[in-house]
Design a protein around this motif. Structure first.
Motif, PDB file in Angstrom:
ATOM      1  N   GLY A 167      -0.657  -2.318  27.461  1.00 28.14           N
ATOM      2  CA  GLY A 167      -0.071  -2.592  26.086  1.00 28.14           C
ATOM      3  C   GLY A 167       1.206  -3.420  26.401  1.00 28.14           C
ATOM      4  O   GLY A 167       1.932  -3.416  27.451  1.00 28.14           O
ATOM      5  N   ARG A 221       2.413   0.076  29.986  1.00 29.06           N
ATOM      6  CA  ARG A 221       3.197  -0.486  29.122  1.00 29.06           C
ATOM      7  C   ARG A 221       4.272  -1.536  29.730  1.00 29.06           C
ATOM      8  O   ARG A 221       5.026  -1.113  30.578  1.00 29.06           O
ATOM      9  CB  ARG A 221       4.064   0.505  28.243  1.00 29.06           C
ATOM     10  N   GLU A 242      -2.266  -2.799  22.585  1.00 26.35           N
ATOM     11  CA  GLU A 242      -1.363  -2.572  21.696  1.00 26.35           C
ATOM     12  C   GLU A 242      -0.234  -3.495  22.045  1.00 26.35           C
ATOM     13  O   GLU A 242       0.120  -3.754  23.026  1.00 26.35           O
ATOM     14  CB  GLU A 242      -0.897  -1.063  21.578  1.00 26.35           C
TER      15      GLU A 242
END
Length: 299
Positions: A172, A137, A199
């Protein structure tokens, strides 16, 4: 493939693909429920080379010993936890990060995710983490001038790092939502699409001693944007802080500490990374601290 037993049924998880299946027609007796939280985030260090004004992470020096992290992961794996998320601070400052991730890959069934600002990534780091980290992330708060003003790094440098990470890992984007970034959400979503992100996670700014956090007006603007969004990248949100959005709850009975817990870099177990209530994880392990925290929260 890993199986987790809980109040919603049997949860089947594959860390390599992120594939999840819930067998909710099966009623699992309470005494068979997996005792560990479904997901645990761990701040491996408080060190960070950025100075974002809205950061709520502790600023005192602290780092988790690698041997301790490996013991915790072994315990959590046996207790039915599906994944650990390493953050900080900036986790790439943690020297033992490759070794700890490799331990998780070789000795447990845990999925490993990293939350990072991305600027310290290079080919050497990628090679040391490839195969041991399932998801990365990257924090991207706004784009272009907004990003550079808030993060103190150039946006073209970020784009180079995003390309490197997305070529080697499922990735993401995270975006702190506040008065500076809420008008950049369309551009952030477009960036997520360009970088083939799996995402886009929206993180309403948390209050700190110096800042009030996301205001109700900002939350309302975020909600309006989400309702109008029709892009291909799936959206997630960290918490419903006053939001009027409908939130999908695939495991509605597995909430609170059964769903998620956080361990800070000083070794304190908390309900979330911004919770003020914490219990030290001692020699008795994470599950013992979890029971103590549950009692403290119930008091």
């Amino acid at each position: 493939m890993k199986y987790r037993l809980g109040p919603d049924g049997i949860h089947v998880f594959d860390r390599a693909t992120g594939w999840n299946v819930l067998l909710d027609e099966i009623v699992v007796p309470e005494h068979q429920w997996s005792p560990g939280p479904r997901q645990v985030s761990i701040a491996v260090t408080n060190t960070c080379d950025l100075s974002c004004s809205y950061c709520y992470a502790p600023k005192h020096r602290a780092a988790a010993p690698a041997e301790q992290l490996c013991r915790w992961m072994a315990e959590l794996d046996a207790a039915g936890t599906l994944g650990v998320g390493f953050g900080g601070g900036e986790p790439t400052h943690f020297r033992a990060l490759p070794e700890v991730c490799a331990y998780a890959a070789e000795h447990t069934g845990l999925a490993v995710t990293l939350t990072t600002h991305g600027h310290r990534w290079d080919n050497q780091l990628v090679a040391s983490l490839r195969g041991a980290v399932q998801f990365v992330r990257v924090s991207v708060d706004g784009v272009s001038d907004t990003y550079e003003r808030l993060r103190g790094r150039t946006f073209p440098a970020l784009l180079d790092k995003l390309g490197l990470i997305s070529e080697n890992f499922r990735m993401g984007l995270n975006c702190v939502v506040n008065s500076d970034t809420v008008t950049d959400l369309t551009a952030v979503a477009a960036l997520a699409e360009q970088q083939r992100a799996s995402e886009l996670l929206l993180l309403p700014e948390q209050p700190t001693a110096a800042r009030p956090g996301a205001t109700s007006a900002v939350i309302e603007l975020m909600d309006e944007w989400v309702r109008s969004y029709d892009g291909p990248v799936p959206l997630s949100i960290s918490a419903h802080i006053g939001t009027s959005l409908p939130i999908a709850e695939p495991l509605p009975l597995e909430s609170g500490l059964r769903s998620y817990a956080h361990i800070d870099a000083s070794g304190y177990l908390r309900a979330t990374s911004y919770s003020s209530v914490g219990v030290a994880v001692g020699e008795a392990g994470v599950l013992s601290a979890l029971r103590e925290l549950e009692e403290a929260e119930a008091a």
